[in-house]
Design a protein around this motif. Structure first.
Motif, PDB file in Angstrom:
ATOM      1  N   LYS A 211     -13.710  -6.853 -10.169  1.00  0.00           N
ATOM      2  CA  LYS A 211     -14.298  -5.647  -9.567  1.00  0.00           C
ATOM      3  C   LYS A 211     -13.148  -4.826  -8.987  1.00  0.00           C
ATOM      4  O   LYS A 211     -12.379  -5.326  -8.167  1.00  0.00           O
ATOM      5  CB  LYS A 211     -15.266  -6.076  -8.459  1.00  0.00           C
ATOM      6  CG  LYS A 211     -16.344  -5.056  -8.172  1.00  0.00           C
ATOM      7  CD  LYS A 211     -17.572  -5.700  -7.532  1.00  0.00           C
ATOM      8  CE  LYS A 211     -17.319  -6.053  -6.080  1.00  0.00           C
ATOM      9  NZ  LYS A 211     -18.536  -6.410  -5.350  1.00  0.00           N
ATOM     10  N   ARG A 213     -11.562  -0.993  -7.505  1.00  0.00           N
ATOM     11  CA  ARG A 213     -11.765   0.338  -6.943  1.00  0.00           C
ATOM     12  C   ARG A 213     -11.250   1.403  -7.908  1.00  0.00           C
ATOM     13  O   ARG A 213     -10.188   1.259  -8.497  1.00  0.00           O
ATOM     14  CB  ARG A 213     -11.005   0.435  -5.607  1.00  0.00           C
ATOM     15  CG  ARG A 213     -11.271   1.713  -4.851  1.00  0.00           C
ATOM     16  CD  ARG A 213     -10.104   2.661  -4.911  1.00  0.00           C
ATOM     17  NE  ARG A 213     -10.386   3.882  -4.142  1.00  0.00           N
ATOM     18  CZ  ARG A 213      -9.606   4.944  -4.090  1.00  0.00           C
ATOM     19  NH1 ARG A 213      -8.487   4.955  -4.767  1.00  0.00           N
ATOM     20  NH2 ARG A 213      -9.935   5.997  -3.391  1.00  0.00           N
ATOM     21  N   VAL A 232     -15.543   0.442  -9.307  1.00  0.00           N
ATOM     22  CA  VAL A 232     -16.391   0.591  -8.118  1.00  0.00           C
ATOM     23  C   VAL A 232     -15.801   1.688  -7.241  1.00  0.00           C
ATOM     24  O   VAL A 232     -14.639   1.602  -6.841  1.00  0.00           O
ATOM     25  CB  VAL A 232     -16.415  -0.730  -7.292  1.00  0.00           C
ATOM     26  CG1 VAL A 232     -17.349  -0.595  -6.095  1.00  0.00           C
ATOM     27  CG2 VAL A 232     -16.806  -1.904  -8.150  1.00  0.00           C
ATOM     28  N   VAL A 234     -14.849   3.087  -4.021  1.00  0.00           N
ATOM     29  CA  VAL A 234     -14.696   2.616  -2.634  1.00  0.00           C
ATOM     30  C   VAL A 234     -13.907   3.678  -1.886  1.00  0.00           C
ATOM     31  O   VAL A 234     -12.890   4.169  -2.391  1.00  0.00           O
ATOM     32  CB  VAL A 234     -13.928   1.263  -2.573  1.00  0.00           C
ATOM     33  CG1 VAL A 234     -13.738   0.809  -1.140  1.00  0.00           C
ATOM     34  CG2 VAL A 234     -14.651   0.189  -3.378  1.00  0.00           C
ATOM     35  N   TRP A 236     -11.262   5.505   0.294  1.00  0.00           N
ATOM     36  CA  TRP A 236      -9.858   5.125   0.444  1.00  0.00           C
ATOM     37  C   TRP A 236      -9.620   4.330   1.725  1.00  0.00           C
ATOM     38  O   TRP A 236      -8.932   3.313   1.720  1.00  0.00           O
ATOM     39  CB  TRP A 236      -8.983   6.382   0.417  1.00  0.00           C
ATOM     40  CG  TRP A 236      -7.523   6.077   0.627  1.00  0.00           C
ATOM     41  CD1 TRP A 236      -6.757   6.405   1.691  1.00  0.00           C
ATOM     42  CD2 TRP A 236      -6.669   5.328  -0.248  1.00  0.00           C
ATOM     43  NE1 TRP A 236      -5.474   5.929   1.538  1.00  0.00           N
ATOM     44  CE2 TRP A 236      -5.401   5.261   0.357  1.00  0.00           C
ATOM     45  CE3 TRP A 236      -6.860   4.709  -1.485  1.00  0.00           C
ATOM     46  CZ2 TRP A 236      -4.330   4.609  -0.239  1.00  0.00           C
ATOM     47  CZ3 TRP A 236      -5.784   4.049  -2.065  1.00  0.00           C
ATOM     48  CH2 TRP A 236      -4.535   4.003  -1.441  1.00  0.00           C
ATOM     49  N   GLU A 238     -11.450   2.358   3.210  1.00  0.00           N
ATOM     50  CA  GLU A 238     -12.012   0.997   3.166  1.00  0.00           C
ATOM     51  C   GLU A 238     -11.315   0.117   2.124  1.00  0.00           C
ATOM     52  O   GLU A 238     -11.546  -1.082   2.070  1.00  0.00           O
ATOM     53  CB  GLU A 238     -13.518   1.076   2.837  1.00  0.00           C
ATOM     54  CG  GLU A 238     -14.342   1.743   3.938  1.00  0.00           C
ATOM     55  CD  GLU A 238     -15.754   2.104   3.471  1.00  0.00           C
ATOM     56  OE1 GLU A 238     -16.187   1.561   2.431  1.00  0.00           O
ATOM     57  OE2 GLU A 238     -16.402   2.922   4.142  1.00  0.00           O
ATOM     58  N   THR A 239     -10.446   0.727   1.311  1.00  0.00           N
ATOM     59  CA  THR A 239      -9.827  -0.007   0.193  1.00  0.00           C
ATOM     60  C   THR A 239      -8.910  -1.127   0.667  1.00  0.00           C
ATOM     61  O   THR A 239      -8.954  -2.249   0.141  1.00  0.00           O
ATOM     62  CB  THR A 239      -9.041   0.970  -0.715  1.00  0.00           C
ATOM     63  OG1 THR A 239      -9.938   1.968  -1.203  1.00  0.00           O
ATOM     64  CG2 THR A 239      -8.422   0.244  -1.893  1.00  0.00           C
ATOM     65  N   ALA A 242     -10.877  -4.050   1.843  1.00  0.00           N
ATOM     66  CA  ALA A 242     -11.573  -4.680   0.716  1.00  0.00           C
ATOM     67  C   ALA A 242     -10.622  -5.538  -0.122  1.00  0.00           C
ATOM     68  O   ALA A 242     -10.998  -6.601  -0.621  1.00  0.00           O
ATOM     69  CB  ALA A 242     -12.237  -3.610  -0.146  1.00  0.00           C
ATOM     70  N   ILE A 248     -13.210  -6.637  -3.147  1.00  0.00           N
ATOM     71  CA  ILE A 248     -12.894  -6.209  -4.505  1.00  0.00           C
ATOM     72  C   ILE A 248     -11.670  -7.005  -4.960  1.00  0.00           C
ATOM     73  O   ILE A 248     -10.899  -7.500  -4.129  1.00  0.00           O
ATOM     74  CB  ILE A 248     -12.600  -4.682  -4.598  1.00  0.00           C
ATOM     75  CG1 ILE A 248     -11.498  -4.267  -3.605  1.00  0.00           C
ATOM     76  CG2 ILE A 248     -13.857  -3.861  -4.411  1.00  0.00           C
ATOM     77  CD1 ILE A 248     -11.067  -2.805  -3.717  1.00  0.00           C
ATOM     78  N   ALA A 251      -7.440  -2.599  -7.199  1.00  0.00           N
ATOM     79  CA  ALA A 251      -7.607  -1.152  -7.114  1.00  0.00           C
ATOM     80  C   ALA A 251      -6.846  -0.534  -8.267  1.00  0.00           C
ATOM     81  O   ALA A 251      -5.737  -0.948  -8.585  1.00  0.00           O
ATOM     82  CB  ALA A 251      -7.088  -0.622  -5.781  1.00  0.00           C
TER      83      ALA A 251
END
Length: 410
Positions: A211, A213, A232, A234, A236, A238-239, A242, A248, A251
C-alpha cells in the motif's frame, strides 16, 4: 559543503532575526550563495550586502515567487534552482525586476501554488508538476509510465525545441502559465520502517500488494494500479507518521524529495522503479510575463536557461554527494546517516515493470487520458512524440552530459 550543513547550526529564530532586518528574500539569497560555514554574524553581513545590492535602485517590476516547501536549507539538497533563478533574474535585469521569494509554504504549498499563480496571488511558483497537475491537468503529459528511461532523457526533452509544442505552449494556452525550467528525477517507491529488516528489493514482484501513498498525478495512479502497488491518497503531513508506523508500506516519490522533506528517518529502502517523472518545476503567470517589455521577457528566458543548466549539473552532484544515490553510498550523506538503502533494479527488472504498465505494452490503460491530452495539445500524439524525442540520445548518456539548448529558439 552543502547549505544544509552550513546553516543547520543556525536556528529558525536566527534566520528570522536576520530576515526581520533585511527581508526574507535577501536573507535566503545570501544564505544560498554563501561559500563556507555560516555564523549568525556572517549571515547578517551577507544579507546586508545582498539587500544593499538588490535595493540600489527602484525596480520596474516586483514579482512574488511562491516556492512551496523550499527554504535555504533544502534548496541545496534538492537542487531545483529557485533561488539561483531569482538571483540571476535580478542581476541580469540590472535591478529592473525584483523578486520577493516566499518559501516554506508561507504563501502556497505543493498542491496550491499552481492555483495561486493562476489567480495572480503569486507571479512565479515552484512545486512538483505532479502535485500541480490537480490545478493544471495538462502537466499529466509528463507522467506516462516509462516515457523517459532516465534523467538524461528528461533533460534532453526539457531543452528540446519540440518541448514548446508538446509541453510549454499547450500548458500556457490551457492554464495561463509559462513553464520556465525544472529539476529532473524519476519516481520510485520509498519504503517505510516496516521494510527495515526485509531483504533489499530487487524486483517489482516483491512490492506486489503493498500500500503506497500517491501524489496528485492522475497518470501515476494508472501505473501504480497496473503494478499492484495500491495507490492511496494520504495527506502529506500524515505521510511521515504512516511510514513510521507501517500504516502504509511506502510512498511514491523520488530520492532528493525524501532527503529535503526530512523523510529519510522513516524510509528504509529507496526503490528505483523510475516509472515516471519527479519534476520540481518553476513556472510563471503568462499574463505577468506578457506584461514585461520585450527586453525583460528575453531576460526571463535567459535566466530560465541559466537556471536549467545550473540545475542539471548541481542536482546530479547533490544526488551523489548530498543525498546518497550511489553504490556504495558515500559517508556523511543523508541516506548514509539515516540507514536508507538504495534498491537499484536491473535493466531486466525495470523492463518487466514497463511491460506491466506502460502505454507501449498496455495501451488500453491509457486510452482515455491519452485522448484527452492529445486533444488539449491540438491533436498531437503526446506520448509517442515525447517517447521518440527522449530516445534521440543513447540510453547510457550521463545526465550531466546532455547538451543544453535554448528551447524557445529553433
Amino acid at each position: 559543503m552543502s547549505t544544509s550543513n552550513k546553516i543547520n547550526h543556525l536556528t529558525r529564530r536566527d534566520l528570522f532575526k536576520v530576515a526581520g532586518q533585511y527581508g526574507m528574500s535577501s536573507t535566503l539569497m545570501a544564505a544560498g550563495a554563501f561559500g563556507g560555514a555560516m555564523s549568525l554574524a556572517n549571515l547578517a553581513s551577507a544579507a546586508e550586502s545582498t539587500y544593499e545590492k538588490r535595493f540600489a535602485k527602484e525596480p520596474k517590476h516586483t514579482l512574488k515567487f511562491g516556492a512551496a516547501g523550499f527554504n535555504a536549507r533544502n534548496l541545496l539538497i534538492e537542487r531545483a534552482g529557485a533561488l539561483e533563478f531569482a538571483r540571476d533574474l535580478e542581476s541580469r535585469s540590472d535591478g529592473e525586476i525584483r523578486v520577493e521569494f516566499i518559501g516554506d509554504n508561507q504563501i502556497c504549498g505543493q498542491v496550491s501554488c499552481v492555483e495561486k499563480c493562476q489567480q495572480g496571488i503569486v507571479d512565479i511558483y515552484a512545486a512538483s508538476t505532479q502535485n500541480s497537475a490537480g490545478g493544471a491537468p495538462y502537466l499529466n503529459v509528463l507522467d506516462y509510465a516509462y516515457q523517459f528511461r532516465n534523467r538524461a532523457d528528461q533533460y534532453h526533452f526539457l531543452y528540446h525545441p519540440d518541448s514548446q509544442r508538446l509541453l510549454r505552449d499547450p500548458y500556457e494556452k490551457r492554464h495561463g502559465l509559462k513553464f520556465l525550467f525544472s529539476h529532473a528525477e524519476l519516481r520510485g517507491i520509498q519504503l517505510g520502517l516496516k521494510w527495515e529488516d526485509k531483504e533489499t528489493v530487487t524486483s517489482v514482484e516483491q512490492l506486489a500488494g503493498t500500500k503506497n501513498r500517491v501524489t496528485g498525478t492522475q497518470l501515476g495512479r494508472i501505473a501504480m494500479t497496473a503494478m499492484n502497488l495500491n495507490p492511496v491518497p494520504v495527506a502529506w503531513e500524515e505521510t511521515l507518521d504512516a511510514l513510521k508506523t507501517g500504516l502504509i508500506d511506502g510512498a511514491e516519490t523520488w530520492s532528493s524529495a525524501v532527503a529535503y522533506a526530512n523523510m529519510a528517518p522513516v524510509v528504509s529502502q529507496s526503490v528505483y522503479l523510475d516509472f515516471f517523472c519527479g519534476t520540481e518545476h518553476t513556472a510563471m503567470n503568462a499574463g505577468v510575463f506578457d506584461g514585461l517589455s520585450g527586453e525583460l521577457q528575453d531576460v526571463v528566458m535567459e535566466s530560465s536557461y541559466w537556471a536549467q543548466t545550473h540545475v542539471q549539473a548541481a542536482n546530479e552532484a547533490a544526488l551523489v554527494k548530498t543525498v546518497g544515490v550511489s553504490d556504495p553510498i558515500l559517508p556523511d550523506t543523508i541516506f548514509a546517516k539515516n540507514n536508507v538503502r538504495n534498491a537499484f533494479l536491473s535493466k531486466e527488472e525495470k523492463r518487466k515493470a514497463e511491460e506491466m504498465c506502460s502505454p507501449e505494452f498496455q495501451p488500453q490503460l491509457w486510452e482515455e487520458w491519452r485522448e484527452r491530452l492529445n486533444g488539449w495539445s491540438g491533436g498531437q500524439d503526446t506520448y509517442q512524440d515525447i517517447y521518440n524525442i527522449s530516445r534521440e540520445i543513447d540510453e547510457d548518456t550521463l545526465p550531466e552530459n546532455v547538451e543544453p539548448r535554448r528551447w524557445w529558439k529553433a
